[in-house]
Motif scaffolding. Structure first.
Motif, PDB file in Angstrom:
ATOM      1  N   GLU A 123      -3.521   2.908   0.519  1.00  0.00           N
ATOM      2  CA  GLU A 123      -3.868   2.842   1.945  1.00  0.00           C
ATOM      3  C   GLU A 123      -2.638   3.023   2.818  1.00  0.00           C
ATOM      4  O   GLU A 123      -2.657   3.785   3.797  1.00  0.00           O
ATOM      5  N   CYS A 124      -1.536   2.347   2.467  1.00  0.00           N
ATOM      6  CA  CYS A 124      -0.326   2.378   3.283  1.00  0.00           C
ATOM      7  C   CYS A 124       0.345   3.751   3.251  1.00  0.00           C
ATOM      8  O   CYS A 124       0.675   4.318   4.296  1.00  0.00           O
ATOM      9  N   ILE A 125       0.541   4.288   2.043  1.00  0.00           N
ATOM     10  CA  ILE A 125       1.260   5.563   1.903  1.00  0.00           C
ATOM     11  C   ILE A 125       0.475   6.706   2.542  1.00  0.00           C
ATOM     12  O   ILE A 125       1.044   7.573   3.231  1.00  0.00           O
ATOM     13  N   SER A 126      -0.831   6.718   2.342  1.00  0.00           N
ATOM     14  CA  SER A 126      -1.639   7.808   2.894  1.00  0.00           C
ATOM     15  C   SER A 126      -1.733   7.754   4.417  1.00  0.00           C
ATOM     16  O   SER A 126      -1.892   8.795   5.069  1.00  0.00           O
ATOM     17  N   LYS A 127      -1.614   6.543   4.998  1.00  0.00           N
ATOM     18  CA  LYS A 127      -1.714   6.408   6.447  1.00  0.00           C
ATOM     19  C   LYS A 127      -0.371   6.623   7.152  1.00  0.00           C
ATOM     20  O   LYS A 127      -0.321   7.139   8.266  1.00  0.00           O
ATOM     21  N   LYS A 128       0.739   6.242   6.490  1.00  0.00           N
ATOM     22  CA  LYS A 128       2.035   6.228   7.156  1.00  0.00           C
ATOM     23  C   LYS A 128       2.981   7.338   6.724  1.00  0.00           C
ATOM     24  O   LYS A 128       4.104   7.414   7.201  1.00  0.00           O
ATOM     25  N   THR A 129       2.553   8.187   5.814  1.00  0.00           N
ATOM     26  CA  THR A 129       3.372   9.316   5.391  1.00  0.00           C
ATOM     27  C   THR A 129       2.526  10.584   5.443  1.00  0.00           C
ATOM     28  O   THR A 129       1.325  10.531   5.718  1.00  0.00           O
ATOM     29  N   ASP A 130       3.172  11.725   5.171  1.00  0.00           N
ATOM     30  CA  ASP A 130       2.444  12.989   5.189  1.00  0.00           C
ATOM     31  C   ASP A 130       1.890  13.360   3.811  1.00  0.00           C
ATOM     32  O   ASP A 130       1.407  14.478   3.601  1.00  0.00           O
ATOM     33  N   VAL A 131       1.991  12.417   2.854  1.00  0.00           N
ATOM     34  CA  VAL A 131       1.442  12.650   1.519  1.00  0.00           C
ATOM     35  C   VAL A 131      -0.067  12.477   1.566  1.00  0.00           C
ATOM     36  O   VAL A 131      -0.578  11.476   2.076  1.00  0.00           O
TER      37      VAL A 131
ATOM     38  N   GLN B 221      -3.881  11.684   0.640  1.00  0.00           N
ATOM     39  CA  GLN B 221      -4.435  10.519  -0.066  1.00  0.00           C
ATOM     40  C   GLN B 221      -4.808  10.839  -1.498  1.00  0.00           C
ATOM     41  O   GLN B 221      -4.549  10.043  -2.409  1.00  0.00           O
ATOM     42  N   ASP B 222      -5.399  12.006  -1.738  1.00  0.00           N
ATOM     43  CA  ASP B 222      -5.797  12.334  -3.096  1.00  0.00           C
ATOM     44  C   ASP B 222      -4.591  12.503  -4.012  1.00  0.00           C
ATOM     45  O   ASP B 222      -4.660  12.216  -5.214  1.00  0.00           O
ATOM     46  N   SER B 223      -3.454  12.939  -3.429  1.00  0.00           N
ATOM     47  CA  SER B 223      -2.229  13.063  -4.220  1.00  0.00           C
ATOM     48  C   SER B 223      -1.695  11.688  -4.610  1.00  0.00           C
ATOM     49  O   SER B 223      -1.262  11.472  -5.744  1.00  0.00           O
ATOM     50  N   VAL B 224      -1.721  10.753  -3.659  1.00  0.00           N
ATOM     51  CA  VAL B 224      -1.266   9.386  -3.932  1.00  0.00           C
ATOM     52  C   VAL B 224      -2.132   8.751  -5.019  1.00  0.00           C
ATOM     53  O   VAL B 224      -1.633   8.106  -5.950  1.00  0.00           O
ATOM     54  N   ILE B 225      -3.441   8.943  -4.910  1.00  0.00           N
ATOM     55  CA  ILE B 225      -4.367   8.391  -5.902  1.00  0.00           C
ATOM     56  C   ILE B 225      -4.065   8.957  -7.282  1.00  0.00           C
ATOM     57  O   ILE B 225      -4.004   8.226  -8.281  1.00  0.00           O
ATOM     58  N   GLY B 226      -3.864  10.277  -7.358  1.00  0.00           N
ATOM     59  CA  GLY B 226      -3.576  10.917  -8.634  1.00  0.00           C
ATOM     60  C   GLY B 226      -2.296  10.410  -9.267  1.00  0.00           C
ATOM     61  O   GLY B 226      -2.232  10.182 -10.483  1.00  0.00           O
ATOM     62  N   ILE B 227      -1.274  10.191  -8.438  1.00  0.00           N
ATOM     63  CA  ILE B 227       0.016   9.698  -8.945  1.00  0.00           C
ATOM     64  C   ILE B 227      -0.126   8.288  -9.504  1.00  0.00           C
ATOM     65  O   ILE B 227       0.325   7.987 -10.617  1.00  0.00           O
ATOM     66  N   LEU B 228      -0.757   7.396  -8.724  1.00  0.00           N
ATOM     67  CA  LEU B 228      -0.916   6.009  -9.175  1.00  0.00           C
ATOM     68  C   LEU B 228      -1.864   5.917 -10.363  1.00  0.00           C
ATOM     69  O   LEU B 228      -1.680   5.072 -11.246  1.00  0.00           O
TER      70      LEU B 228
END
Length: 277
Positions: A80-88, A90-97
């Motif tokens: 939630e934090c990374i996808s809202k506060k960075t230009d990364v 959301q689906d990329s963040v989910i895939g990484i984690l």
């Protein structure tokens, strides 16, 4: 019938039935939000990321579910934090984690000296081995979930269907986003013992989808999802005992059977309406 009555006399089976009912309540409520908000993919990411917490906790000699809880909630808040506060994205963040959690879980489990745990019990669930502590945790989750939805139903409803609309009605959008994603994570990790990491996402989506076939009302969907969840999980539980296979798989198989039956009923009703008109 006599065999079923005999099973009900065993404490382990009573615990399993209690876990199935409690899991159906918590997943029925939270899963309705997930389906309405269309964040099934996020839930899948949290589910698989939590495996990292299991591996780390096993390595440190702690309760694996405790590790999964901490890791799962932090992963959810991180998404939630990374996808809202960075230009990364959301689906990329989910895939990484998602990938990181699974990798860390496997690494730490195999780095732990001595006997490695049976991974199938975490991946596919083992409802027949739930303890009294598991039931207390699931009960606490149900109470927490019911209280949150009871006191915040209207803003949650706004959030589920239209976040922009929620903002125009002075809804604490950011707070609710973090609260709900943390609640989703708790529901996932505490239900791992019931259906396992791989299949818990189906527990959060299939009963809700079945209920959604017959109603668009959010509250009715919740009750419908709970009802279908209890029916499918209990049937799957008896099937698992009878076939001596992982309970998580039979529970999800029961859900799919219910989905097919519900779809056939829905199509039949549509045909009758067309004929009547």
């Amino acid at each position: 019938m006599n065999e079923i009555i005999e099973l009900l006399n065993y404490s382990f089976f009573q615990n399993a039935m209690g876990a199935a009912i409690l899991a159906s309540i918590s997943c029925g409520i939270i899963g309705t939000y997930i389906v309405a908000r269309r964040i099934v993919f996020i839930s899948g990411g949290i589910t698989h990321a939590s495996f990292g917490g299991i591996g780390i906790a096993w390595f440190l000699g702690l309760n694996p579910i405790l590790g999964a809880t901490v890791f799962g909630v932090l992963s959810a808040l991180g998404i939630e934090c990374i996808s809202k506060k960075t230009d990364v994205r959301q689906d990329s963040v989910i895939g990484i984690l998602w990938a990181l959690g699974m990798a860390l879980g496997i690494i730490f489990i195999y780095l732990t000296p001595g006997y490695a745990p049976n991974l199938l019990s975490y991946l596919f669930g083992s409802i027949l081995t739930v303890s009294s502590l598991d039931l207390y945790l699931l009960s606490a989750l149900c109470v927490l979930t019911i209280l949150i939805f009871a006191f915040m139903m209207r803003p949650i409803l706004y959030m589920a269907f239209d976040e922009d609309y929620a903002q125009t009605h002075d809804t604490p959008v950011q707070f609710l986003n973090y609260l709900m994603i943390a609640l989703v994570a708790l529901a996932i990790v505490l239900n791992i013992r019931v259906v396992g990491i791989i299949l818990v996402i189906s527990f959060l989506t299939i009963p809700q989808t079945i209920a959604n076939m017959f109603t668009q009302d959010f509250s009715k969907m919740i009750f419908g999802a709970i009802g279908f969840g209890i029916l499918g999980s209990l049937f799957g539980l008896f099937m698992a005992y009878k076939l001596n296979v992982p309970s998580g798989a039979t529970i999800i198989f029961s859900f799919v059977i219910l989905f097919i039956i519900a779809k056939l009923i829905q199509l039949s009703l549509l045909k009758l309406k067309r004929k009547a008109s």
